[in-house]
Design a protein around this motif. Structure first.
Motif, short mmCIF file in Angstrom:
data_model
loop_
_atom_site.label_atom_id
_atom_site.label_comp_id
_atom_site.label_asym_id
_atom_site.label_seq_id
_atom_site.Cartn_x
_atom_site.Cartn_y
_atom_site.Cartn_z
N TYR A 106 -17.95 21.98 -9.37
CA TYR A 106 -17.16 21.11 -10.24
C TYR A 106 -15.71 20.92 -9.80
N GLY A 107 -15.22 21.80 -8.92
CA GLY A 107 -13.80 21.77 -8.66
C GLY A 107 -13.39 21.14 -7.34
N VAL A 108 -14.28 21.17 -6.36
CA VAL A 108 -13.94 20.58 -5.07
C VAL A 108 -15.16 19.83 -4.54
N SER A 109 -14.91 19.00 -3.55
CA SER A 109 -16.02 18.36 -2.87
C SER A 109 -16.04 18.93 -1.46
N ILE A 110 -17.04 19.75 -1.16
CA ILE A 110 -16.97 20.52 0.08
C ILE A 110 -17.11 19.68 1.34
N GLU A 111 -17.69 18.48 1.22
CA GLU A 111 -17.81 17.62 2.39
C GLU A 111 -16.46 17.01 2.79
N ASN A 112 -15.52 16.96 1.84
CA ASN A 112 -14.24 16.32 2.12
C ASN A 112 -13.20 17.34 2.58
N THR A 113 -12.11 16.81 3.17
CA THR A 113 -11.09 17.70 3.70
C THR A 113 -10.21 18.25 2.58
N ILE A 114 -9.39 19.22 2.92
CA ILE A 114 -8.45 19.77 1.94
C ILE A 114 -7.54 18.65 1.43
N LEU A 115 -7.05 17.83 2.35
CA LEU A 115 -6.17 16.73 1.96
C LEU A 115 -6.84 15.82 0.94
#
Lengths: 359, 513
Positions: B362-371
Motif C-alpha cells: 500500500y505504501g510504495v510501488s516497487i517497480e518504480n524508482t525512489i524518485l
C-alpha cells in the motif's frame, strides 16, 4: 490411478532478457507465416518469394512512409493506455470515428474554405471523436470495473456499422452511384511529400504527438500516475489520487491520439469513405496493438516496431500483387507474430515442464 | 563469547564430529553498487534451529536466496551433507530438500488450500488424490493450533493461515531444511509462539530450520544458534544458551547498540485539538462493523498511540481517518473542517502524512524508482513534476534516513525490505507538516533504525508541533512514543491513559479482555 504425465508451470526467477522476445517473435512468426503461405498457395509462394517481398517491404521507404507514420501514431496512442495496464483493443473504432468526423468537417461544414482552418478543424474533431469513443468504454471501466477488453473490442464493430450506415444511407455520392462519399475538397487534402506516400501534415502530427507523449510521461504527474496505475494502484489510493480518474484519462487520451490518426488517414490516404469501411484499411487499430507490444511499451521502441510492421504490411501487399492469397496475407504475418509473441512472453516469465513418470 | 569463523579451516575437520547439513564457504555476492555478501563462512547442523540476525540490509535475505537458488553466488561454494553442490534454481534447492517460506505468501487467492498445495508439487500430478494433502494439513495445523478448512479458497484465509499453508507445502515437498524469511515475524504474538512449538518439533525430529529475522527476541525464543550478519559479513555465531540480548545487540549494531533504549521519549506539549473523531462506525472487509462508536481527540504536539491486538478495528479506524474507507456513522473533524466525506487528496494537500500497514502493498510501488515513489504523492508535485526538486528531496531523505541504495533512480524493488520501509517513512514524515497517521510505522525495521524513526517522529511532533495518530501492534513502540495511550478492543476504545500514568499490565489486560 495416477496419470503418468503432468505439467508444471513455474515462474522463472530470472526472466529472459527482455529484448530477446520481440526479436525472436519476429523471426519465428515469419517462419510460421512462410509455412502457412507455402501450404495455402499449394506450393506457389515459396519462402524465397516471401523473403524477396520482405526485402522489398523493408527497403521501399517511399511506399512504407504513410503506413509507418499512421502506425507510429496509433502505436503511441495504444501505448498510453497499455502503460497503465488498460488494454485498449478499440483502436479500430477510435480510428474510424476520427475518420468519420474529419470527413464530416471536410464535406459538410464549410470550414474547408480555408486550408489551415479546415485541416485544423478536421484534426480537432477527429481527436474529440476518438476521445469520445474511448470514453464510452472508459466510464464503465473506471466506475463499474467492467473489463475494458471486450467493451473496447465490441465498440469497434459498432463504429464500423454506424459508419457503413452513414455512408450508404446519408452521405452516398449521387453522381456515379458508388458505395462511397464524395471526395473531400482539395483544400482539405494533406500535402504529399514528393516521391513518398507521406504528407507533411501527417509527418508533423506524428512528431508532435511523439514529443507531447514523451513530455507527458517524463514531466507530468498524469504520466507518472498512469505508470503507477499498472504497477501499484494501491499506492495511488493511499497517495490521495483518484484511480477512477487515472483510468479514465489513460483510455481517453489513448482514443484521442488514435482519433487524430483517423483524420490524417482521411486527409492523406483515402480522401473519401467507402463501403464497407472495415475492409478498406489493413486495420491500423489492430496492427497498432502489435506495434505497441513489440515496442515493449517503450516510447522509443514504437517507431522501430512501426517500421517493421509497416514493412511487413508492404511485403504482404507485394505478395498479393504477385498473386498469392487475398487481403488476408498481411494478417497472416501479423497474426503469426502476435501469437508467437504471446507464447514467448509467457515462456520468458514462466517455465513449463512436462514430467513423464517412469513406472 | 562470539566465535569468529575461521576462513582457514577448510582443510581441517570442524570441531564438531558431525558433518554439517549446510556448509557455506567464502560466499560472495555483489549487486550494482553494493557488496551484499562478503566471504561468508557458515556451518549449520541437522536438528537445530539456526537464526540469521542482522540490521536492515545486512545481507540476510541475500544469503537465504542464494541457498534457495534465487541468486547464484559470485564466488564461494555450498556443501550439502559434505558434498559440494550448485544450486541454480529453486527446483535444485527443493530437490536437495531445502524449501523457503517467505514473509509474503506465494499462493493463488482464487484456488482452494488443497489446490494451492497440489499445484507445483512434482510428486503429485494435477489429478492426484488430495487425501495426503488433507491429512498433512490437519496434522500440521493441529501442532500449530490453527484450524484450516482445506477446501476453502485462499483469499478467505487470514495471514497466519496463509503462512501455515506455505509451511505445509514445504513439508510436502519433502523439506529437510526450512528457510523462514521473516515468515513468522509478522504473526500475532500468540500464534507466533504456537509456530515456535512446531518449529521446535520439526527440529527434534531431525529437521533443520533457518530463520531470518531482525527481531532479537524472536531469535532468542526459538533458535539454538544465532549467526549475526553485518554489512555482508559474518560477525559471529553463538549458541543461544550462552548469550544475552545485549551481546547480540553489540554484534548487530556495534557502537550504535548503546543508542538502543526503550525509555519513554521526551513528552510532547499538547496544544489545541487538530483531529477529532466522534462516535465513528466503520465497516470491515466482510461487511460487519469493525469500528463501533469510537471517539477520540488528537492535539497538536501530541502522539496518540492506539494499542491493540491486530484485528480489533485499528486498521479500519486509521483507513477511515485517511478517507480510504467509507464512514457509516459519526464524524471526523480535522482543523475544524468536517472531513467525513472529503477525499484523501484533500488531506494530502493539507499536510497529512500516512504510513500504511504492509508498505510494499500500500505504501510504495516497487517497480518504480525512489524518485517516482516520492513524486507520485500530491504533496510533492503538482501537475508538472519538478524533478530537480524531487531529486533534492530524495537525496536528503536517503542521507537523513541512511537508506542503502545505489542512488535515487534505483527501482524500489532492488532495496531490502527495511530500506523500502525507510523510503516510505522518510517520504511520509516529510509530507506530514500538520499530522502523521500511521499503522505499525516501524515493523519492518531493525531495532536501531526503529528507535531512530521513533525519535524522528517524536522530535517532529515536538519541534514542528504536528499531531500524530499511531496504531501499533508493538507495545514497546506505543509506550516509547505516545503521550496518550488509547487501547482498542473489538472496535471500541476500552481505555485512555496519559502515557506517564499508563501501566503495561493494565494496557495488556485491556487489549485481550
Amino acid at each position: 490411478m495416477e496419470f503418468p504425465i503432468s505439467m508444471v508451470i513455474v515462474r522463472r526467477v530470472k526472466p529472459l532478457p527482455y529484448w530477446i522476445v520481440p526479436i525472436l517473435a519476429l523471426v519465428v512468426g515469419l517462419v510460421i507465416s512462410m509455412m502457412i503461405l507455402y501450404v495455402m498457395s499449394g506450393g506457389q509462394t515459396t519462402p524465397y518469394d516471401v523473403l524477396l517481398s520482405i526485402y522489398y517491404g523493408f527497403t521501399n521507404l517511399g511506399l512504407l512512409a504513410k503506413t509507418f507514420a499512421l502506425l507510429v501514431i496509433v502505436g503511441i496512442g495504444l501505448l498510453v493506455s497499455f502503460k497503465g495496464a488498460i488494454w485498449n483493443i478499440g483502436g479500430e473504432g477510435q480510428f474510424y470515428m476520427g475518420v468519420l468526423l474529419a470527413a464530416w468537417v471536410a464535406l459538410f461544414t464549410g470550414f474547408a474554405f480555408n486550408e489551415l482552418i479546415g485541416k485544423t478543424t478536421m484534426i480537432l474533431m477527429a481527436l474529440l471523436a476518438g476521445a469520445f469513443w474511448a470514453l464510452l468504454a472508459a466510464l464503465p471501466r473506471a466506475y463499474l470495473n467492467i473489463d475494458e477488453v471486450p467493451v473496447t473490442l465490441m465498440m469497434n464493430y459498432i463504429a464500423y456499422y454506424i459508419i457503413d450506415y452513414i455512408i450508404m444511407a446519408r452521405w452516398r455520392e449521387r453522381q456515379y452511384g458508388y458505395y462511397r462519399t464524395e471526395t473531400i475538397p482539395e483544400t482539405t487534402k494533406f500535402q504529399l511529400i514528393e516521391g513518398t506516400t507521406l504528407s507533411i501534415e501527417l509527418l508533423l502530427l506524428m512528431i508532435t504527438i511523439f514529443v507531447l507523449v514523451w513530455l507527458m510521461f517524463k514531466y507530468t504527474s498524469l504520466g507518472l500516475r498512469i505508470r503507477v496505475l499498472s504497477s501499484n494502484p494501491n499506492l495511488l489510493r493511499s497517495s490521495g489520487i483518484s484511480v477512477h480518474l487515472t483510468i479514465l484519462m489513460a483510455l481517453t487520451i489513448s482514443g484521442m491520439i488514435i482519433g487524430m490518426a483517423g483524420a490524417a488517414y482521411l486527409g492523406s490516404v483515402s480522401h473519401n469513405l467507402s463501403y464497407p469501411i472495415e475492409e478498406k484499411t489493413p486495420g491500423y487499430g489492430y496492427a497498432g496493438i502489435l506495434v505497441a507490444w513489440l515496442s515493449m511499451l517503450e516510447l522509443i521502441g514504437v517507431p522501430i516496431a512501426a517500421y517493421i510492421i509497416g514493412a511487413l504490411h508492404t511485403a504482404g501487399i507485394n505478395i498479393q500483387i504477385a498473386g498469392a492469397g487475398g487481403a488476408a496475407v498481411v494478417n497472416v504475418f501479423i497474426g503469426s507474430i502476435l501469437l508467437t509473441y504471446a507464447v514467448l512472453i509467457t515462456i520468458s516469465e514462466y517455465k513449463i515442464r512436462i514430467i513423464v513418470k517412469k513406472r | 563469547m562470539a566465535t569468529q569463523p575461521e576462513s582457514s579451516n577448510t582443510f581441517f575437520s570442524s570441531p564438531s564430529k558431525e558433518t554439517p547439513i549446510i556448509k557455506l564457504e567464502g560466499i560472495t555476492k555483489s549487486f550494482p553498487g553494493v557488496k551484499a555478501l562478503d566471504n561468508i563462512n557458515l556451518e549449520i547442523y541437522r536438528g537445530t534451529v539456526h537464526a540469521l540476525l542482522g540490521e536492515n540490509g545486512a545481507g540476510k535475505s541475500t544469503l537465504v536466496k542464494i541457498l534457495y537458488g534465487i541468486y547464484t553466488p559470485d564466488k564461494g561454494q555450498i556443501y550439502i551433507d559434505g558434498k559440494p553442490v550448485r544450486i541454480a534454481s529453486p527446483m535444485d534447492a527443493i530437490k536437495l530438500g531445502i524449501v523457503m517460506v517467505s514473509q509474503s505468501p506465494v499462493i493463488i487467492d482464487r484456488l482452494t488450500v488443497e489446490e494451492n498445495i497440489v499445484l507445483g508439487l512434482e510428486k503429485f500430478n494435477m489429478f492426484a488424490p488430495t487425501r495426503r494433502v488433507r491429512s498433512k494439513i490437519i496434522e500440521v495445523s493441529k501442532t500449530v493450533g490453527v484450524k484450516i478448512d482445506t477446501t476453502t479458497e485462499v483469499w478467505k484465509l487470514s495471514y497466519t493461515q496463509k503462512q501455515l499453508v506455505e509451511i505445509v507445502r514445504g513439508l510436502l515437498l519433502g523439506a529437510r531444511v526450512l528457510l523462514l524469511d521473516e515468515a513468522i515475524t509478522y504473526l500475532p504474538l500468540e500464534e507466533k509462539s504456537r509456530f515456535y512449538k512446531f518449529i521446535r518439533q520439526f527440529a527434534n525430529e531431525g529437521g533443520t530450520v533457518i530463520i531470518i529475522t531482525h527481531k532479537i527476541p524472536e531469535a532468542m525464543d526459538v533458535a539454538d544458534y544465532i549467526t549475526v550478519l553485518r554489512r555482508g559479513k559474518v560477525v559471529g555465531t553463538v549458541p543461544v544458551k550462552n548469550t544475552s540480548i545485549e551481546e547480540i545487540r553489540k554484534m548487530m549494531f556495534g557502537e550504535k547498540s548503546s543508542e538502543i533504549t526503550y525509555e519513554r521519549l521526551p513528552p510532547g506539549n499538547p496544544g489545541e485539538v487538530l483531529l477529532q473523531i466522534e462516535d465513528l462506525w466503520v465497516k470491515g472487509d466482510f461487511g460487519d462493523y469493525a469500528v463501533r462508536g469510537t471517539s477520540l481527540k488528537v492535539r497538536k504536539g501530541e502522539v496518540v498511540g492506539i494499542a491493540g491486538v491486530a484485528g480489533n478495528g485499528q486498521k479500519e479506524l486509521i483507513q477511515a481517518v485517511m478517507r480510504l474507507r467509507h464512514v457509516d456513522k459519526g464524524k471526523i473533524i480535522f482543523e475544524n473542517v468536517d472531513i467525513t466525506h472529503k477525499t484523501t487528496h484533500f488531506l494530502r494537500l493539507n499536510g497529512v502524512g500516512y504510513i500504511p500497514d504492509l508498505p510494499a502493498k500500500y505504501g510504495v510501488s516497487i517497480e518504480n524508482t525512489i524518485l517516482e515513489n516520492i513524486a507520485i504523492v500530491p504533496t510533492f508535485s503538482s501537475e508538472i513534476i519538478n524533478w530537480k526538486r524531487i531529486r533534492a528531496l530524495a537525496l536528503k531523505m536517503i542521507k537523513e534516513y541512511e537508506v542503502k541504495t545505489p542512488g535515487p533512480e534505483t527501482p524500489v524493488k532492488f532495496l531490502s525490505g527495511g530500506n523500502i520501509m525507510k523510503v516510505l517513512v522518510a517520504r511520509e514524515l516529510t509530507a506530514a507538516t500538520k499530522m502523521l497517521v500511521a499503522y505499525n510505522p516501524t515493523r519492518a525495521l531493525d531495532e536501531a533504525t526503529a528507535i531512530k524513526v521513533r525519535k524522528i517522529i517524536k522530535s517532529k511532533v515536538i519541534n514542528e508541533n504536528i499531531a500524530a495518530l499511531i496504531a501499533s501492534e508493538d507495545l514497546d513502540e506505543i509506550f516509547q512514543l505516545s503521550d496518550t495511550i488509547v487501547v482498542m478492543n473489538s472496535g471500541k476504545i476500552v481505555g485512555v491513559f496519559p502515557a506517564e500514568k499508563a501501566k503495561r499490565e493494565e494496557v495488556e489486560h485491556l487489549m485481550v479482555m
